[in-house]
Design a protein around this motif. Structure first.
Motif, PDB file in Angstrom:
ATOM      1  N   LEU B 132     -11.409  -2.492   7.921  1.00 48.47           N
ATOM      2  CA  LEU B 132     -10.788  -2.038   6.637  1.00 48.47           C
ATOM      3  C   LEU B 132     -10.035  -0.595   7.317  1.00 48.47           C
ATOM      4  O   LEU B 132      -8.958  -0.221   7.062  1.00 48.47           O
ATOM      5  CB  LEU B 132     -11.349  -1.763   5.444  1.00 48.47           C
ATOM      6  N   GLU B 133     -10.952   0.075   8.074  1.00 49.11           N
ATOM      7  CA  GLU B 133     -10.575   1.203   8.514  1.00 49.11           C
ATOM      8  C   GLU B 133      -9.511   1.223   9.624  1.00 49.11           C
ATOM      9  O   GLU B 133      -8.446   1.931   9.519  1.00 49.11           O
ATOM     10  CB  GLU B 133     -11.560   2.248   9.096  1.00 49.11           C
ATOM     11  N   LYS B 134      -9.655   0.336  10.264  1.00 47.65           N
ATOM     12  CA  LYS B 134      -8.506  -0.120  11.257  1.00 47.65           C
ATOM     13  C   LYS B 134      -7.134  -0.627  10.789  1.00 47.65           C
ATOM     14  O   LYS B 134      -6.186  -0.213  11.145  1.00 47.65           O
ATOM     15  CB  LYS B 134      -8.897  -1.396  12.182  1.00 47.65           C
ATOM     16  N   LEU B 135      -7.410  -1.270   9.572  1.00 48.51           N
ATOM     17  CA  LEU B 135      -5.966  -1.608   8.833  1.00 48.51           C
ATOM     18  C   LEU B 135      -5.463  -0.213   8.401  1.00 48.51           C
ATOM     19  O   LEU B 135      -4.186  -0.207   8.444  1.00 48.51           O
ATOM     20  CB  LEU B 135      -6.468  -2.496   7.711  1.00 48.51           C
ATOM     21  N   LEU B 136      -6.190   0.730   7.569  1.00 47.00           N
ATOM     22  CA  LEU B 136      -5.555   1.544   7.096  1.00 47.00           C
ATOM     23  C   LEU B 136      -5.035   2.752   7.972  1.00 47.00           C
ATOM     24  O   LEU B 136      -4.202   3.605   7.801  1.00 47.00           O
ATOM     25  CB  LEU B 136      -6.455   2.340   6.073  1.00 47.00           C
ATOM     26  N   ALA B 137      -5.933   2.635   9.282  1.00 46.53           N
ATOM     27  CA  ALA B 137      -5.531   3.727  10.143  1.00 46.53           C
ATOM     28  C   ALA B 137      -4.282   3.308  11.059  1.00 46.53           C
ATOM     29  O   ALA B 137      -3.592   4.048  11.710  1.00 46.53           O
ATOM     30  CB  ALA B 137      -6.607   3.966  11.175  1.00 46.53           C
ATOM     31  N   ALA B 138      -4.067   1.896  10.825  1.00 47.16           N
ATOM     32  CA  ALA B 138      -3.080   1.417  11.537  1.00 47.16           C
ATOM     33  C   ALA B 138      -1.630   2.340  11.614  1.00 47.16           C
ATOM     34  O   ALA B 138      -1.230   2.776  10.559  1.00 47.16           O
ATOM     35  CB  ALA B 138      -2.312   0.111  11.218  1.00 47.16           C
ATOM     36  N   ASP B 139      -1.106   2.646  12.809  1.00 48.80           N
ATOM     37  CA  ASP B 139       0.196   3.445  12.884  1.00 48.80           C
ATOM     38  C   ASP B 139       1.193   2.785  11.965  1.00 48.80           C
ATOM     39  O   ASP B 139       1.437   1.663  12.306  1.00 48.80           O
ATOM     40  CB  ASP B 139       0.828   3.703  14.313  1.00 48.80           C
ATOM     41  N   TRP B 143       5.081  -1.407  11.104  1.00 50.25           N
ATOM     42  CA  TRP B 143       6.028  -2.239  10.243  1.00 50.25           C
ATOM     43  C   TRP B 143       7.507  -1.683  10.834  1.00 50.25           C
ATOM     44  O   TRP B 143       8.453  -2.316  10.031  1.00 50.25           O
ATOM     45  CB  TRP B 143       5.877  -1.707   8.653  1.00 50.25           C
ATOM     46  N   GLY B 144       7.567  -1.103  11.707  1.00 42.86           N
ATOM     47  CA  GLY B 144       8.898  -0.892  12.255  1.00 42.86           C
ATOM     48  C   GLY B 144       9.997   0.186  11.652  1.00 42.86           C
ATOM     49  O   GLY B 144      10.933   0.420  12.018  1.00 42.86           O
ATOM     50  N   HIS B 145       9.413   0.905  10.842  1.00 47.78           N
ATOM     51  CA  HIS B 145      10.089   2.026  10.223  1.00 47.78           C
ATOM     52  C   HIS B 145       9.248   3.160   9.273  1.00 47.78           C
ATOM     53  O   HIS B 145       7.844   3.141   9.382  1.00 47.78           O
ATOM     54  CB  HIS B 145      10.841   1.318   9.039  1.00 47.78           C
ATOM     55  N   ASN B 146       9.854   4.084   9.041  1.00 54.54           N
ATOM     56  CA  ASN B 146       9.129   5.127   8.352  1.00 54.54           C
ATOM     57  C   ASN B 146       9.612   4.918   6.776  1.00 54.54           C
ATOM     58  O   ASN B 146      10.711   5.481   6.381  1.00 54.54           O
ATOM     59  CB  ASN B 146       9.551   6.587   8.833  1.00 54.54           C
ATOM     60  N   LEU B 147       8.807   4.449   5.962  1.00 56.91           N
ATOM     61  CA  LEU B 147       8.793   4.529   4.492  1.00 56.91           C
ATOM     62  C   LEU B 147       7.940   5.032   3.721  1.00 56.91           C
ATOM     63  O   LEU B 147       6.779   5.209   4.370  1.00 56.91           O
ATOM     64  CB  LEU B 147       9.315   2.927   4.136  1.00 56.91           C
ATOM     65  N   PRO B 148       8.070   5.243   2.427  1.00 61.17           N
ATOM     66  CA  PRO B 148       6.948   5.878   1.663  1.00 61.17           C
ATOM     67  C   PRO B 148       5.778   4.768   1.708  1.00 61.17           C
ATOM     68  O   PRO B 148       5.902   3.715   1.930  1.00 61.17           O
ATOM     69  CB  PRO B 148       7.354   5.791   0.076  1.00 61.17           C
ATOM     70  N   LYS B 149       4.699   5.687   2.146  1.00 61.86           N
ATOM     71  CA  LYS B 149       3.461   4.891   2.278  1.00 61.86           C
ATOM     72  C   LYS B 149       3.170   3.895   1.083  1.00 61.86           C
ATOM     73  O   LYS B 149       2.479   2.798   1.417  1.00 61.86           O
ATOM     74  CB  LYS B 149       2.281   5.819   2.075  1.00 61.86           C
ATOM     75  N   ARG B 150       3.440   4.038  -0.186  1.00 59.07           N
ATOM     76  CA  ARG B 150       3.322   3.256  -1.233  1.00 59.07           C
ATOM     77  C   ARG B 150       3.665   1.960  -0.830  1.00 59.07           C
ATOM     78  O   ARG B 150       3.031   0.915  -1.538  1.00 59.07           O
ATOM     79  CB  ARG B 150       3.837   3.783  -2.501  1.00 59.07           C
ATOM     80  N   ALA B 179      -6.637   6.201   0.738  1.00 57.65           N
ATOM     81  CA  ALA B 179      -5.633   6.357   1.931  1.00 57.65           C
ATOM     82  C   ALA B 179      -4.001   6.353   1.877  1.00 57.65           C
ATOM     83  O   ALA B 179      -3.544   6.975   2.841  1.00 57.65           O
ATOM     84  CB  ALA B 179      -6.052   5.041   2.869  1.00 57.65           C
ATOM     85  N   LEU B 180      -3.846   5.643   0.628  1.00 56.51           N
ATOM     86  CA  LEU B 180      -2.072   5.985   0.419  1.00 56.51           C
ATOM     87  C   LEU B 180      -2.186   6.879  -0.485  1.00 56.51           C
ATOM     88  O   LEU B 180      -0.783   7.016  -0.933  1.00 56.51           O
ATOM     89  CB  LEU B 180      -2.078   4.432  -0.079  1.00 56.51           C
ATOM     90  N   ASP B 181      -3.028   7.841  -0.811  1.00 56.92           N
ATOM     91  CA  ASP B 181      -2.508   9.057  -1.814  1.00 56.92           C
ATOM     92  C   ASP B 181      -2.005   8.271  -3.159  1.00 56.92           C
ATOM     93  O   ASP B 181      -1.162   9.018  -3.644  1.00 56.92           O
ATOM     94  CB  ASP B 181      -1.464  10.008  -1.252  1.00 56.92           C
ATOM     95  N   LEU B 182      -2.717   7.488  -3.648  1.00 59.13           N
ATOM     96  CA  LEU B 182      -2.249   7.013  -4.933  1.00 59.13           C
ATOM     97  C   LEU B 182      -3.488   7.053  -6.037  1.00 59.13           C
ATOM     98  O   LEU B 182      -4.693   6.924  -5.570  1.00 59.13           O
ATOM     99  CB  LEU B 182      -1.798   5.531  -4.840  1.00 59.13           C
ATOM    100  N   PRO B 183      -3.018   7.149  -7.208  1.00 61.15           N
ATOM    101  CA  PRO B 183      -4.153   7.134  -8.100  1.00 61.15           C
ATOM    102  C   PRO B 183      -4.672   5.939  -8.347  1.00 61.15           C
ATOM    103  O   PRO B 183      -4.033   4.587  -7.967  1.00 61.15           O
ATOM    104  CB  PRO B 183      -3.242   7.097  -9.488  1.00 61.15           C
TER     105      PRO B 183
END
Lengths: 214, 710
Positions: B132-139, B143-150, B179-183
């Motif tokens: 899971l940490e690998k998943l969340l730490a993935a650059d 996904w090929g772009h910079n979009l809101p983390k959410r 990790a995504l700064d979400l409530p």
């Protein structure tokens, strides 16, 4: 600011640009019923009880969010509007307990809604949540107006204790994994109790006193 | 024990390799046994970990070819690109081919399994948590772009669920939210909305048998009853050993193979009473992909059954990308829009809005970010035309999407694929990778000055997300609630920016239009209904499938000449056109030409291009109840008329079907339908009563004599 003149129920109304139909109607004494709408909150426009007929528009339009336009012709009491209002109220009455929502009962009487019309199907029934020293949550009375979710989030408190559980007829207000209020981010500010339009959220003492007296 | 395994264990204990490697090794071994392996974006992260595992050594071709089970090029080629496989033999591989790989086990696999389980049990850090940490730490660049983390939330939920055995435990959601700064509540609200996320343990095999009309007519209920009886479960329940869950599901879009089912992500076709074992073992007796197609013209479907959907060179050999090249190098964006306008192409998702106009409105916004979305969330009852296109020729859809991006000036495109269509998702991801490698995506494409990236996103079980604004909410990582309109997406779409949203079929038409010119396309069909249309014909016909026809062909030609007529030479009782949100036609309308104008005259809808045919033996009351239940199940619950109205409509239809109708039921249904149409926020609620209203109009006696049980 520019002003706009339109017609509501055959009356000419002039209001500042950007005013909603609901507010414009109020300036000439026409009250359009609404359940989810609250003047201090972002209108979600979901109860659809305030929908009115606007000439030239295909469907009925929510008066709480629809801004007025010049020469708009609005009808808030046509047969079509009243039918919509009545059926939505009948649907609501078949789903939740409106016993402590006198204003909704009043709306129902105004359009001669039959609360038994859709009875007998799935209802939203819950045990009362008495999980904190300040307020109770009786979601059998919840009309899903979203006000509590909104005040808890960006509209007021930024606490984010509340969200939506499930969807469709089974929609309800929920917390993270349905945990008790003291385990959530709730700060017991009381804003949600303040904006609840029914008896779903209520101060604990008030609720206890009512139970004793009944 | 193999000394390499001993070394692996020692490295693991010494924390020289991450416990995530153990997670992946265990996953591989288990899947070798089950014969399936997940294949998606995040697997490559796992493989990077797994590459440290003995037995997953890919440096010799024998090992490579026996590395993983059912693990296709979809992942492996990306590893090659990232130089994660370094063996000399790999250079000679044809990476356009598809390989089936399996794990090479040095000892017997039970011993290896036992060894892995021992390590698993003693690991200090949970290997799953490490994964899971690998998943969340993935650059996020993956996904090929910079979009809101959410906006990554839905994808991360899918992946985390796969890591945690099919469901999302509370600590996992807590970690994801952090990790995504979400409530926390927001993340939970999303899992509650979509039916494919589970926050409680669920069976390792989830059996979903389609309940909607085309499958029901061919006996899906019987198969479901048999499976339930066999496992001793009711629908919705899980076996005590945690092996099976039976989950009722609405139309899977596999109506050309009715009755159909999904077991986890695997498709099962043509179910019958003797097809229980393949469901339980999840080993279908057929390919995952078969196209039943036909028609009178081939525009969008020209490559289907011609090219290998995994091979870009084959697509190019059929003329693929010529239109994109022409647009980028010989045309201005304005000329592209003019060509699409001249073609008179209108949206093929159901609303029939002129495509060129939509592009023009969006292009006309002040400079700034804008987006194009391909709506591949096809979930309408009886709809499978888009699925056929994206399964068999994803490149064409993506080429259309890229041309749209160029025309509108968008540097980011999205494909939002229905969660149940896992195969389509994989093929899109694969196709995007191929285009990327061939230089048709990214910065300054082929030196044209045009920059564009594409992202493929999955849905998770919500019909309403086919509604454009609900779909945008879902891409943003929220519950799929439709938005209020106005404002419209052409000015305020994804993240409040101008956005075009086009259906799969619409985009699949675009390359031909650009290549041959708008005038060419507009001469197909009729004066008021230009071009060709795909129809998904299902139900009581001999040859259900997708048929491409020019507008103007009659219903009779479509149903009798192309789809082979009615099974057992029965008569047509009704045709539900446009899906559950559609209208009924009868045998009297068979000679109606299929055009927007002629359908309008007889009160039919073209909609998304579905034709569900019911012969005269079909119990139409039951079919209507299923339509009613479909909407009740899929209502998002946002606005009152739909939230409650769809449920009451289903209840009334149910009691009429079972002979308990009340005298005023018909009047109530009609009034309810009118109110839902008048007051609902989005198309789902607005259309929820149409089929019922139409049935009452077409067959007054059908629901009218309510005291007999049919």
């Amino acid at each position: 600011m520019a002003h706009i003149t339109l017609t509501i129920d055959n009356q000419s109304v002039t209001v500042p640009e950007g005013t909603t139909i609901l507010d414009a109607a109020a300036t000439v004494g026409i009250t359009i019923p609404a359940i989810c709408y609250h003047p201090s909150l972002t209108p979600p426009a979901i109860c659809r009880v305030c929908t009115v007929e606007v000439e030239g528009q295909r469907g009925l339009q929510p008066a709480c969010v629809m801004p007025v336009k010049a020469d708009m012709v609005v009808n808030t009491t046509s047969q079509r509007v009243q039918t919509g209002r009545r059926v939505i109220l009948e649907l609501l009455a078949s789903t939740v307990d409106l016993g402590e929502a006198p204003h909704i009962q009043h709306y129902m009487a105004d359009v001669q809604a039959n609360p038994q019309r859709f009875a007998g199907g799935v209802k939203r029934e819950f045990d009362v949540f008495e999980d904190n020293p300040f307020y109770i949550r009786d979601y059998s009375q919840c009309v899903m107006c979203w006000r509590c979710i909104q005040v808890c989030a960006e509209d007021v408190q930024h606490t984010f204790a509340l969200t939506w559980g499930e969807r469709g007829i089974h929609s309800h207000v929920a917390t993270f994994f349905d945990e008790d209020m003291p385990d959530t981010t709730c700060v017991f500010c009381g804003n949600c109790v303040g904006v609840c339009p029914t008896g779903a959220l209520k101060g604990l003492v008030e609720w206890q006193l009512e139970r004793e007296s009944s | 024990m193999d000394s390499r395994l001993e070394q692996f264990a020692a490295d693991l204990r010494a924390e020289e390799i991450s416990p995530a490697a153990l997670f992946w090794l265990r996953t591989f071994i288990k899947n070798v046994r089950n014969g399936v392996l997940r294949s998606d974006e995040w697997v490559e992260l796992g493989l990077t970990e797994g590459a440290t595992v003995p037995g997953l050594d890919a440096t010799d071709s024998a090992a490579r070819l026996t590395l993983l089970s059912d693990y296709d090029l979809f992942q492996a080629e990306r590893l090659k690109d990232q130089h994660q496989f370094t063996g000399p033999d790999l250079a000679t591989l044809d990476w356009n081919r598809k390989y089936n790989l399996s794990l090479r086990v040095t000892d017997n696999d039970s011993a290896l399994m036992a060894w892995v389980e021992t390590l698993w049990a003693e690991a200090g850090v949970s290997p799953q948590a490490a994964a899971l940490e690998k998943l969340l730490a993935a650059d996020h660049a993956i996904w090929g772009h910079n979009l809101p983390k959410r906006s990554l939330l839905p994808e991360i939920l899918h992946e985390a669920q796969a890591i945690y055995g099919g469901w999302l435990p509370r600590p996992v959601l807590t970690r994801i939210a952090q990790a995504l700064d979400l409530p926390l509540s927001d993340v939970y609200g999303v899992t509650e909305f979509f039916t494919m996320y589970y926050t409680k343990p669920v069976g390792r095999k989830i059996i979903r048998i389609c309940e909607d009309a085309p499958c029901a007519m061919r006996g899906s209920q019987k198969v479901q009853d048999m499976v339930c009886w066999h496992l001793g479960l009711d629908p919705g329940q899980t076996t005590e050993d945690g092996e099976f869950t039976i989950e009722p599901i609405r139309c899977l879009g596999l109506c050309d193979h009715a009755p159909a089912a999904l077991v986890n992500d695997t498709r099962h076709f043509d179910l019958a009473a003797d097809y229980i074992q393949p469901l339980l073992t999840n080993q279908p007796h057929h390919d995952q992909h078969s196209n039943k197609i036909g028609g009178l013209v081939k525009v969008a479907m020209a490559n289907i059954n011609v090219i290998d959907p995994y091979r870009l060179p084959e697509y190019q050999a059929q003329g693929g990308l010529a239109a994109l090249r022409k647009a980028l190098f010989d045309m201005t964006p304005e000329q592209v829009i003019e060509a699409v306008k001249a073609s008179k192409l209108v949206g093929r998702g159901g609303a029939a809005f002129p495509t060129g106009l939509k592009w023009q409105f969006t292009a006309a916004n002040p400079p700034g970010p804008r987006y194009i979305i391909c709506n591949a969330d096809e979930s309408e009852v009886g709809a499978f035309k888009d699925r056929t296109l994206m399964d068999a020729d994803p490149f064409r859809v993506l080429e259309g999407l890229l041309i749209a991006c160029y025309a509108v000036g968008a540097e980011q495109g999205f494909v939002y694929v229905r969660g149940e269509h896992r195969l389509s998702y994989e093929r899109f991801v694969h196709a995007v990778g191929q285009l990327q490698r061939a230089g048709w995506l990214g910065h300054n494409i082929k030196g044209s000055g045009f920059t564009c990236r594409l992202a493929v996103r999955r849905g998770a079980g919500a019909y309403v997300c086919g509604e454009e604004t609900a779909l945008m909410e879902a891409i943003e990582g929220k519950r799929g609630f439709p938005r209020l309109r106005p404002p419209y997406p052409t000015t305020h779409g994804l993240w409040g920016q101008p956005t075009v949203i086009n259906n799969v079929e619409t985009l699949a038409k675009v390359p031909s239009i650009i290549f041959h010119g708008g005038a060419w396309y507009s001469t197909l069909g009729t004066a008021d209904s230009a071009g060709t249309k795909l129809f998904a014909v299902s139900g009581s016909v001999r040859r259900p499938g997708v048929y491409e026809i020019p507008f103007g062909v009659t219903l009779r030609q479509l149903i009798y000449d192309l789809a082979g007529g009615i099974l057992n030479d029965r008569r047509v009782q009704g045709i539900l056109t446009g899906g559950a949100a559609g209208t009924f036609l009868t045998a009297d309308h068979l000679d109606t030409p299929i055009t927007f104008e002629d359908f309008k005259k007889v009160g039919g809808t073209i909609g998304a291009g579905t034709m569900m045919v019911f012969d005269d033996t079909v119990n139409m009351r039951e079919m209507l109840t299923r339509v009613g239940e479909f909407f009740a199940h899929e209502s998002c619950g946002k606005c009152y008329p739909c939230q409650i109205g769809t449920q009451r409509q289903a209840e009334i239809l149910h009691r009429i079907q079972h002979g308990h109708g009340r005298p005023d039921d018909i009047a109530t249904l009609l009034e309810l339908a009118q109110v839902m149409t008048d007051t609902s926020i989005c198309g789902l609620g607005q259309a929820a009563g149409w089929a019922v209203t139409d049935a009452i109009k077409r067959w007054p006696e059908l629901l009218g004599s309510m005291n007999d049980e049919r």
